[in-house]
Design an enzyme around this catalytic site. Structure first.
Site, PDB file in Angstrom:
ATOM      1  N   ASP A  14       0.835  -1.204   0.000  1.00 39.50           N
ATOM      2  CA  ASP A  14       0.000   0.000   0.000  1.00 39.50           C
ATOM      3  C   ASP A  14       0.871   1.257   0.000  1.00 39.50           C
ATOM      4  OD1 ASP A  14      -2.287   1.477   0.018  1.00 39.50           O
ATOM      5  OD2 ASP A  14      -2.840   1.049   2.088  1.00 39.50           O
ATOM      6  N   GLY A  15       0.359   2.308  -0.617  1.00 41.25           N
ATOM      7  CA  GLY A  15       1.041   3.606  -0.549  1.00 41.25           C
ATOM      8  C   GLY A  15       1.654   4.067  -1.859  1.00 41.25           C
ATOM      9  N   ARG A  18       0.118   7.584  -2.829  1.00 42.79           N
ATOM     10  CA  ARG A  18       0.564   8.686  -1.957  1.00 42.79           C
ATOM     11  C   ARG A  18       2.047   8.992  -2.170  1.00 42.79           C
ATOM     12  NH1 ARG A  18      -1.405   6.060   3.279  1.00 42.79           N
ATOM     13  NH2 ARG A  18      -1.919   4.432   1.787  1.00 42.79           N
ATOM     14  N   TRP A  19       2.831   7.951  -2.373  1.00 41.08           N
ATOM     15  CA  TRP A  19       4.274   8.150  -2.607  1.00 41.08           C
ATOM     16  C   TRP A  19       4.474   9.010  -3.854  1.00 41.08           C
ATOM     17  CZ3 TRP A  19       7.441   6.815  -6.717  1.00 41.08           C
ATOM     18  CH2 TRP A  19       8.816   6.941  -6.493  1.00 41.08           C
ATOM     19  N   HIS A  31       2.949   3.153  -8.975  1.00 39.88           N
ATOM     20  CA  HIS A  31       2.800   1.715  -9.241  1.00 39.88           C
ATOM     21  C   HIS A  31       4.061   1.167  -9.921  1.00 39.88           C
ATOM     22  CE1 HIS A  31      -1.194   1.927  -7.780  1.00 39.88           C
ATOM     23  NE2 HIS A  31      -1.700   2.577  -8.815  1.00 39.88           N
ATOM     24  N   ASP A  61     -12.102  -4.876  -5.606  1.00 42.11           N
ATOM     25  CA  ASP A  61     -12.556  -3.488  -5.438  1.00 42.11           C
ATOM     26  C   ASP A  61     -11.726  -2.505  -6.266  1.00 42.11           C
ATOM     27  OD1 ASP A  61     -14.580  -4.209  -3.700  1.00 42.11           O
ATOM     28  OD2 ASP A  61     -13.243  -4.155  -1.967  1.00 42.11           O
ATOM     29  N   LEU A 125      10.890 -20.774  -3.896  1.00 43.09           N
ATOM     30  CA  LEU A 125       9.899 -19.824  -3.376  1.00 43.09           C
ATOM     31  C   LEU A 125       8.611 -19.979  -4.171  1.00 43.09           C
ATOM     32  CD1 LEU A 125       9.279 -17.228  -1.595  1.00 43.09           C
ATOM     33  CD2 LEU A 125       9.917 -15.896  -3.619  1.00 43.09           C
ATOM     34  N   SER A 176      -8.593  -5.461   4.382  1.00 40.72           N
ATOM     35  CA  SER A 176      -9.095  -5.163   3.037  1.00 40.72           C
ATOM     36  C   SER A 176      -9.422  -6.408   2.208  1.00 40.72           C
ATOM     37  CB  SER A 176      -8.095  -4.284   2.278  1.00 40.72           C
ATOM     38  OG  SER A 176      -7.864  -3.087   2.961  1.00 40.72           O
ATOM     39  N   GLU A 187       0.612 -13.264  12.557  1.00 36.68           N
ATOM     40  CA  GLU A 187       1.159 -12.089  13.231  1.00 36.68           C
ATOM     41  C   GLU A 187       1.086 -10.950  12.214  1.00 36.68           C
ATOM     42  OE1 GLU A 187       2.207 -11.801  16.374  1.00 36.68           O
ATOM     43  OE2 GLU A 187       1.660 -13.896  16.736  1.00 36.68           O
TER      44      GLU A 187
HETATM   45  C1  FPP Z   1      -1.966   0.084  -3.393  1.00 34.78           C
HETATM   46  O1  FPP Z   1      -1.448   1.395  -3.428  1.00 34.78           O
HETATM   47  C2  FPP Z   1      -1.395  -0.701  -4.500  1.00 34.78           C
HETATM   48  C3  FPP Z   1      -2.109  -1.286  -5.490  1.00 34.78           C
HETATM   49  C4  FPP Z   1      -3.571  -1.219  -5.560  1.00 34.78           C
HETATM   50  C5  FPP Z   1      -1.469  -2.004  -6.600  1.00 34.78           C
HETATM   51  C6  FPP Z   1      -0.228  -2.773  -6.267  1.00 34.78           C
HETATM   52  C7  FPP Z   1       0.565  -2.889  -7.485  1.00 34.78           C
HETATM   53  C8  FPP Z   1       1.915  -2.878  -7.554  1.00 34.78           C
HETATM   54  C9  FPP Z   1       2.785  -2.869  -6.372  1.00 34.78           C
HETATM   55  C10 FPP Z   1       2.634  -2.819  -8.870  1.00 34.78           C
HETATM   56  C11 FPP Z   1       2.516  -3.997  -9.765  1.00 34.78           C
HETATM   57  C12 FPP Z   1       2.563  -5.330  -9.090  1.00 34.78           C
HETATM   58  C13 FPP Z   1       3.335  -6.378  -9.488  1.00 34.78           C
HETATM   59  C14 FPP Z   1       3.137  -7.696  -8.841  1.00 34.78           C
HETATM   60  C15 FPP Z   1       4.361  -6.274 -10.524  1.00 34.78           C
HETATM   61  P1  FPP Z   1      -2.456   2.605  -3.655  1.00 34.78           P
HETATM   62  O2  FPP Z   1      -2.421   2.966  -5.085  1.00 34.78           O
HETATM   63  O3  FPP Z   1      -3.779   2.254  -3.097  1.00 34.78           O
HETATM   64  O4  FPP Z   1      -1.760   3.708  -2.795  1.00 34.78           O
HETATM   65  P2  FPP Z   1      -2.489   4.884  -2.015  1.00 34.78           P
HETATM   66  O5  FPP Z   1      -3.257   4.234  -0.903  1.00 34.78           O
HETATM   67  O6  FPP Z   1      -1.347   5.699  -1.525  1.00 34.78           O
HETATM   68  O7  FPP Z   1      -3.364   5.602  -3.000  1.00 34.78           O
END
Ligand code: FPP
Length: 231
Positions: A14-15, A18-19, A31, A61, A125, A176, A187
């Site tokens: 997550d994040g 925002r990052w 992303h 979602d 893995l 979520s 944990e």
């Molecule tokens: C949540 O951050 C992240 C996602 C919904 C997507 C996760 C995807 C990746 C890490 C990239 C591609 C994945 C792979 C396996 C190559 P958010 O966008 O909800 O962040 P926010 O809460 O700061 O808006």
């Protein structure tokens, strides 16, 4: 019980948004940086004793995000599979997607199936990507399939291995709709770090914290000889 060298770690990444926004970049750049963090973590996991790693890449979602962001995420996932499958084979990483496939773009499904085929014999893995995933749906489907013949064991087998450690980045503290049954005794480690900045060292630190926890599985505390420390 899970031996310490066959750990199942699950991560809610997550994040990203925002990052990116914090740097004046579009969410998609977050992303992209998040995909680089996935590479780092997959590389680091086996040497840390992780046997199964489940990453929450796209929830049911998440379809409600702006279409442009959804398309970019699907493309990123496809690119990841194209670029990483050979490396997975070389590093003994078995890749598997969990979640619905019928709504994913056909080229992505084809890439997923190809990666799963090519890495099927890898044993170092087990990397599970949760895509178009909803834990409630999984539980409901298993329940409907098994009906009254379900036992705790067969149900667990249908859903997948119990999670030992769940990590969520970005300071949020909720599940979520991720691995609800499998996290019964997990944990949890919540870190303020945004996913794009997460490193192998952060993963090692989370595991260190996990190994110092007293996992009691409902039993009484530490002097009880059945109580188990993970390290
Ligand atoms: C949540 O951050 C992240 C996602 C919904 C997507 C996760 C995807 C990746 C890490 C990239 C591609 C994945 C792979 C396996 C190559 P958010 O966008 O909800 O962040 P926010 O809460 O700061 O808006």
């Amino acid at each position: 019980m899970t031996p310490v060298d066959r750990l199942h770690v699950a991560i809610i990444m997550d994040g990203n948004g925002r990052w990116a926004l914090g740097r004046g970049l579009p969410r998609v750049a977050g992303h992209r940086a998040g995909a680089a963090a996935v590479r780092r973590v997959v590389e680091a996991a086996p040497d840390l004793g992780i046997h199964t790693l489940t990453l929450y890449a796209f929830s049911e979602d998440n379809w409600s995000r702006p279409p442009r962001e959804v398309t970019a995420l699907m493309k990123l996932l496809g690119r990841y599979l194209m670029e990483e499958t050979e490396r997975c084979v070389k590093n003994g990483v078995r890749l598997e997607a969990i979640g619905r496939r019928d709504r994913l773009p056909a080229p992505l499904v084809a890439l997923l199936e190809q990666s799963e085929r090519k890495t099927a014999r890898c044993r170092r893995l087990h990397l599970r990507l949760a895509l178009d995933y909803s834990s409630r749906r999984k539980i409901l489907e298993a329940a409907l399939r098994m009906g009254s013949t379900a036992t705790e064991e067969t149900f667990s087998e249908a859903l997948g291995p119990d999670v030992d450690l769940l990590i969520r980045t970005s300071g949020e503290q909720r599940l979520s709709d991720f691995l609800l049954w499998e996290c019964a005794y997990a944990e949890m480690v919540f870190t303020p770090r945004m996913w794009p900045t997460f490193t192998g060292e952060d993963l090692a630190q989370a595991l260190d914290e996990f190994r110092h926890r007293d996992r009691r599985f409902g039993r009484v505390a530490s002097e009880d000889s059945t109580a188990r420390r993970t390290a």
